[in-house]
Scaffold this motif. Structure first.
Motif, PDB file in Angstrom:
ATOM      1  N   PRO A 222       0.735  -1.287  -0.059  1.00 58.40           N
ATOM      2  CA  PRO A 222       0.164   0.033  -0.072  1.00 58.40           C
ATOM      3  C   PRO A 222       0.878   1.353   0.001  1.00 58.40           C
ATOM      4  CG  PRO A 222      -0.002  -1.073   2.143  1.00 58.40           C
ATOM      5  CD  PRO A 222       0.806  -2.038   1.135  1.00 58.40           C
ATOM      6  N   ILE A 223       2.023   1.212   0.680  1.00 62.45           N
ATOM      7  CA  ILE A 223       2.839   2.513   0.736  1.00 62.45           C
ATOM      8  C   ILE A 223       3.291   2.632  -0.733  1.00 62.45           C
ATOM      9  CG2 ILE A 223       5.006   3.358   1.539  1.00 62.45           C
ATOM     10  CD1 ILE A 223       4.450   1.982   4.201  1.00 62.45           C
ATOM     11  N   LEU A 224       3.947   1.619  -1.208  1.00 60.15           N
ATOM     12  CA  LEU A 224       4.328   1.854  -2.768  1.00 60.15           C
ATOM     13  C   LEU A 224       3.075   2.445  -3.638  1.00 60.15           C
ATOM     14  CD1 LEU A 224       6.489   1.844  -5.072  1.00 60.15           C
ATOM     15  CD2 LEU A 224       5.878  -0.713  -5.262  1.00 60.15           C
ATOM     16  N   GLU A 225       1.933   1.709  -3.632  1.00 67.32           N
ATOM     17  CA  GLU A 225       0.752   2.290  -4.264  1.00 67.32           C
ATOM     18  C   GLU A 225       0.460   3.760  -4.218  1.00 67.32           C
ATOM     19  OE1 GLU A 225      -4.107   1.177  -4.948  1.00 67.32           O
ATOM     20  OE2 GLU A 225      -2.698  -0.044  -3.412  1.00 67.32           O
ATOM     21  N   CYS A 226       0.655   4.222  -2.766  1.00 64.54           N
ATOM     22  CA  CYS A 226       0.327   5.577  -2.339  1.00 64.54           C
ATOM     23  C   CYS A 226       1.259   6.579  -3.239  1.00 64.54           C
ATOM     24  CB  CYS A 226       0.538   5.862  -1.032  1.00 64.54           C
ATOM     25  SG  CYS A 226       0.117   7.508  -0.251  1.00 64.54           S
ATOM     26  N   LYS A 227       2.575   6.050  -3.441  1.00 65.35           N
ATOM     27  CA  LYS A 227       3.471   6.755  -4.012  1.00 65.35           C
ATOM     28  C   LYS A 227       3.321   6.903  -5.561  1.00 65.35           C
ATOM     29  CE  LYS A 227       7.208   5.679  -0.781  1.00 65.35           C
ATOM     30  NZ  LYS A 227       8.539   5.154  -0.547  1.00 65.35           N
ATOM     31  N   CYS A 228       2.580   5.799  -5.938  1.00 64.42           N
ATOM     32  CA  CYS A 228       2.426   5.770  -7.401  1.00 64.42           C
ATOM     33  C   CYS A 228       1.139   6.761  -7.761  1.00 64.42           C
ATOM     34  CB  CYS A 228       2.299   4.328  -7.945  1.00 64.42           C
ATOM     35  SG  CYS A 228       3.659   3.356  -7.785  1.00 64.42           S
ATOM     36  N   TRP A 229       0.271   6.353  -6.987  1.00 63.66           N
ATOM     37  CA  TRP A 229      -0.827   7.459  -6.977  1.00 63.66           C
ATOM     38  C   TRP A 229      -0.416   8.943  -7.178  1.00 63.66           C
ATOM     39  CZ3 TRP A 229      -5.521   6.439  -9.165  1.00 63.66           C
ATOM     40  CH2 TRP A 229      -5.896   5.201  -8.967  1.00 63.66           C
ATOM     41  N   LEU A 230       0.490   9.084  -6.344  1.00 65.44           N
ATOM     42  CA  LEU A 230       0.963  10.586  -6.284  1.00 65.44           C
ATOM     43  C   LEU A 230       1.837  10.950  -7.628  1.00 65.44           C
ATOM     44  CD1 LEU A 230       2.404  11.175  -2.527  1.00 65.44           C
ATOM     45  CD2 LEU A 230       0.261  12.110  -3.546  1.00 65.44           C
ATOM     46  N   TYR A 231       2.598  10.067  -8.117  1.00 66.49           N
ATOM     47  CA  TYR A 231       3.335  10.088  -9.526  1.00 66.49           C
ATOM     48  C   TYR A 231       1.905  10.400 -10.674  1.00 66.49           C
ATOM     49  CZ  TYR A 231       7.218   7.993  -7.211  1.00 66.49           C
ATOM     50  OH  TYR A 231       8.018   7.800  -6.196  1.00 66.49           O
TER      51      TYR A 231
END
Length: 262
Positions: free
Chosen positions: A192-201
């Motif tokens: 989920p943390i990596l997914e959060c970063k990708c949503w910000l990208y």
């Protein structure tokens, strides 16, 4: 309060009453020295506790062989967290292995050597139990390597497209597509943390395409998630993307005013 790591085993649960009385008769802090293998050189032993003996005194020696470095680490952790209980367990183990209820030199201090059987350890670690096990491990290792390479590929290429997308909407669309693929990869990895970063990208790419409403909703949702986790890195990333959104809105308003004046 008893340390939970040292509560798994106790001398009462493993040894007889006679063993307990014998082990507890030693003054652990002064009469028992524990030596463990040096991590950089297993053939060399280092002191685990600060105990010293007279040069000419007679000493009881105990040797404990371990076949895995993790066992040595577990013994070291027990001695550091619960020295008295761990040393009593080690003494009891040496006595049980020697099949006797007394030491060769009663009343003499004890030197316990924790040694790693390196030859057997290396032989067992290099042995392949079966071909099916080897195929399974090869599949896991290959998949992990592929996932790692794919993640780096998406990240580097997406960053390049995002940088070019500041002046060319074609590359901004490319960056948006790669960000979506990164999101799917993070969801597949259940990170989920990596997914959060990708949503910000992805939100940054939407800002470059002028889709402020969708980007604002993504930033708001990911900021709420970062606040729940209290993750400083995610919060800083959310603040950075939010600042980019405000700057993009301000730039858009300035351009609109210039067109109206003309």
């Amino acid at each position: 309060m008893q340390n939970p790591k040292s509560a798994f085993f106790s001398i009462e649960s493993l040894f007889s009453h006679s063993h307990q009385n014998l082990c507890q008769s030693f003054c652990v802090d002064q009469s028992v020295l524990v030596l463990v293998p040096n991590p950089s050189d297993p053939h060399q032993l280092i002191r685990l506790n600060h105990v010293s003996f007279d040069f000419d005194c007679r000493i009881n020696y105990g040797r404990i062989f371990c076949y895995d470095c993790r066992t040595v680490e577990a013994i070291q952790d027990r001695v550091l967290t619960n020295q008295v209980g761990a040393i009593q367990l080690l003494i009891g183990g040496c006595l049980r292995a020697s099949k006797t209820d007394k030491l060769p030199l009663p009343g003499a201090p004890i030197e316990l050597r924790i040694e790693l059987d390196i030859n057997n350890y290396l032989r067992r670690t290099s042995r392949i139990p079966s071909m099916s096990w080897a195929r399974m491990m090869w599949t896991v290792a290959s998949r992990a390597d592929l996932v790692a390479f794919t993640g780096v590929y998406f990240s580097v290429l997406g960053g390049a497209y995002s940088s070019l997308g500041k002046t060319n909407s074609f590359f901004a669309h490319k960056a948006k597509t790669l960000a979506l693929q990164q999101i799917r990869l993070a969801q597949w990895l259940k990170d989920p943390i990596l997914e959060c970063k990708c949503w910000l990208y992805y939100a940054e790419d939407l800002l470059q395409l002028g889709k402020f409403k969708r980007a604002t909703e993504i930033i708001r949702r990911q900021t709420a998630y970062a606040e729940i986790l209290n993750d400083g890195i995610l919060l800083n990333m959310c603040q950075s993307v939010y600042a980019k959104k405000e700057m993009a809105l301000l730039t858009r308003q300035v351009k609109t005013k210039k067109v109206n004046y003309m």
